[in-house]
Design a protein around this motif. Sequence first.
Motif, PDB file in Angstrom:
ATOM      1  N   LYS A 437       0.839  -1.202   0.000  1.00  0.00           N
ATOM      2  CA  LYS A 437       0.000   0.000   0.000  1.00  0.00           C
ATOM      3  C   LYS A 437       0.876   1.254   0.000  1.00  0.00           C
ATOM      4  CE  LYS A 437      -3.819  -2.458   0.432  1.00  0.00           C
ATOM      5  NZ  LYS A 437      -3.258  -3.818   0.520  1.00  0.00           N
ATOM      6  N   ILE A 438       0.237   2.420   0.044  1.00  0.00           N
ATOM      7  CA  ILE A 438       0.936   3.680  -0.136  1.00  0.00           C
ATOM      8  C   ILE A 438       2.030   3.912   0.908  1.00  0.00           C
ATOM      9  CG2 ILE A 438      -0.802   4.965   1.199  1.00  0.00           C
ATOM     10  CD1 ILE A 438      -0.303   7.341  -0.695  1.00  0.00           C
ATOM     11  N   GLU A 552      -0.483  19.172   1.964  1.00  0.00           N
ATOM     12  CA  GLU A 552      -0.854  18.778   0.616  1.00  0.00           C
ATOM     13  C   GLU A 552       0.303  19.085  -0.325  1.00  0.00           C
ATOM     14  OE1 GLU A 552      -4.462  20.950  -0.075  1.00  0.00           O
ATOM     15  OE2 GLU A 552      -5.698  19.326   0.763  1.00  0.00           O
ATOM     16  N   PRO A 553       0.297  18.534  -1.523  1.00  0.00           N
ATOM     17  CA  PRO A 553       1.398  18.815  -2.459  1.00  0.00           C
ATOM     18  C   PRO A 553       1.622  20.304  -2.715  1.00  0.00           C
ATOM     19  CG  PRO A 553       0.126  16.945  -3.231  1.00  0.00           C
ATOM     20  CD  PRO A 553      -0.614  17.490  -2.041  1.00  0.00           C
ATOM     21  N   ASN A 554       0.581  21.118  -2.575  1.00  0.00           N
ATOM     22  CA  ASN A 554       0.747  22.562  -2.784  1.00  0.00           C
ATOM     23  C   ASN A 554       1.223  23.288  -1.530  1.00  0.00           C
ATOM     24  OD1 ASN A 554      -1.488  22.662  -1.122  1.00  0.00           O
ATOM     25  ND2 ASN A 554      -2.895  23.468  -2.675  1.00  0.00           N
ATOM     26  N   GLY A 555       1.466  22.546  -0.434  1.00  0.00           N
ATOM     27  CA  GLY A 555       1.979  23.142   0.787  1.00  0.00           C
ATOM     28  C   GLY A 555       0.933  23.481   1.822  1.00  0.00           C
ATOM     29  N   THR A 556      -0.342  23.340   1.515  1.00  0.00           N
ATOM     30  CA  THR A 556      -1.406  23.654   2.468  1.00  0.00           C
ATOM     31  C   THR A 556      -1.397  22.675   3.634  1.00  0.00           C
ATOM     32  OG1 THR A 556      -2.785  24.532   0.696  1.00  0.00           O
ATOM     33  CG2 THR A 556      -3.895  23.931   2.756  1.00  0.00           C
ATOM     34  N   THR A 566      -3.136  12.838   2.292  1.00  0.00           N
ATOM     35  CA  THR A 566      -3.051  14.025   1.436  1.00  0.00           C
ATOM     36  C   THR A 566      -2.185  13.825   0.205  1.00  0.00           C
ATOM     37  OG1 THR A 566      -1.096  14.913   2.579  1.00  0.00           O
ATOM     38  CG2 THR A 566      -3.268  15.456   3.503  1.00  0.00           C
ATOM     39  N   GLY A 567      -1.350  12.795   0.225  1.00  0.00           N
ATOM     40  CA  GLY A 567      -0.409  12.606  -0.870  1.00  0.00           C
ATOM     41  C   GLY A 567       0.751  13.571  -0.828  1.00  0.00           C
TER      42      GLY A 567
END
Length: 641
Positions: A437-438, A552-556, A566-567
Amino acid sequence: MNLFTRVLTWCVTASLTACGGPTSSPSGTTTSDPATDPRAGGAATPNPTPTPTPTPTPNATPDAGLQAPAGTPWPALGAVALKSHAGQFMVAEGGGGGVVNANRASIGVWETFTLEAETSPLVHGGRVHLKAHGGQYLQAEQGGGGALGATGTTPGAWATFTLRRVAGAGAVKDGDEVALETSSGHFVVAEGGGGDVVRANRTATGPWETFRLVAQAPGVLPVDVVVRHGRVRGQGRAFVDDDGPFNALGATWMSALWMYRNDRARCERWLDALSKNGFHYFRALGVVGDVTAADYWDGREIDWRAPGYAADLAGLTDLAYDRYGLRVEWTLIGDGQKNIPNEADRYALVDTFLAMSRGREHKIMHFELANEAWQNGFAGDSGRAQLRALTRYMNDRTDVLVAASAPDGYEQATVEAIYGGGVADLATPHFDRDSTKIEGSWRAVRQPWEWRYYQNVPELASNNEPIGPGASVASETNPVKLVSGALASWVSGVGAYVFHTRAGVRGDTDVWTEPGFTAFKPLASFVPPGLAAWTQKNAHWADAPFKPYAREPNGTLVPNAMWPDTGGTGTVRAYGVVQGVDFVVFPFGIKDRFTLEPRRNVEFDVIDLMTGQVLRHETLAAGQQFDLQGAEAFVLKGRYR
């Protein structure tokens, strides 16, 4: 006299031939020798410029002999080897009669010396003789100041050494580092710290003049072990004995009984290594393998019908505890369908273990009836019923903790089918080891948390066969993940963890060669004992010590989330435990950085999981964020303010 102090590590063996042949490694090729060597606690003390080494010769005129008449040796304590500062062993070339070097990588008969002592027990300042395999004594020519050879025909003054313990006054123990002082006051030196000739011409001691004593049989020298006392029992989810609660740490060693019976020397090396690396017990099989047909266990079968079987059970249990401070988790049956298919024989085997355990209850971690019972002779409903009946039968007749077996699956109904109804004192699940899994293998690390949700099963449990180096189900060699598996188990309320390795199954290789073997020992220095009995707190719960954030990938930043959600980045889990105002929180599987904020005012240490080193101390108010980064796991240990 200033002696160089070092951390003592060592191994015990009990057979010369088991350790290697007479020429365990080729002679060293070092020919140069610096004029100085590093010294502890201050400026370097120069080593005298080496002098040409004359060919050692026997004493032409017997010397007076300090403590014994010529030809009358002192009592022999047993066989030892001497390990130089650089790690090579001292060797009497040809087994004796000539030159002595310190250039062997392993121990054989030429690297083994009989230790004869003036007094027993041997203490700092005691006088000794060292006799080579061929019968000649190590002697310093002219009593010191020049060559050292294995040429003495009698244990006189030239062959007498005062043993100076690096740690100072006290009994000389196996693994101690010592210096050898000659009758003229010179010290024996391994030139270059090892890899070259050995002489007896130094006037002071340093690393090159320091040797580690390695006993070659049990009882030669005392062994430092930590022995826990009293019968093991449960206290909530933690294991306790008369010394209090402890975070139980075991190791798989399924072939231990075979090794005890067939290779005692190697057996003791395993026991020694386990006892010195923080393990409390090992998991051994009572029977395994098909003695009539070829199978995986060929050459390692353990046959319950073998002569002396009961005595061997008792002997291994006694040896492990009495000499090495280790308990045994006895898993009675492996390959039950092959070697003990008859129900009456299985009850007889249980009776054999019960009889062995009487008076030895304190030496046994716990019993387990079978390893993975569904595939080891207890298949189907009838097999499960027999397993439960045997478990209850055993449990009713002993105060030793008793488990049944690992369930075949992870669903409530499957686990309850084995453990429901109070048949056992503890459970021995093999948690889900799926690493596809991840989270990868971090997923297996977090699985013990699920045990707290099972109903009608023992709350006391052992993570009995987790991922590990070379493990057949799921192999893992990263020491951080292996050590995390132990701490995550304890924090999850699973009180015992077994280090599971390929070496621990058949024993074809040695457990100390497995990745991570030495990595568990620091845990005891900073993890509070009995952690499994504390109150568990998952990070996203409102009353957990810290609120976790994932990016999140965008930094949030996302509160109460983990990076698999969140990945992005953060941590896989941050399990915690609380007792009163004290807490331990264990974030593991950190990717990049992990942001947290305390839910209450706190004071805590950020601790390196692998060393126990305090990396920083924090005093924070509720809501004050901070980051963890630079490692995959940390330990947060502190208090509410």
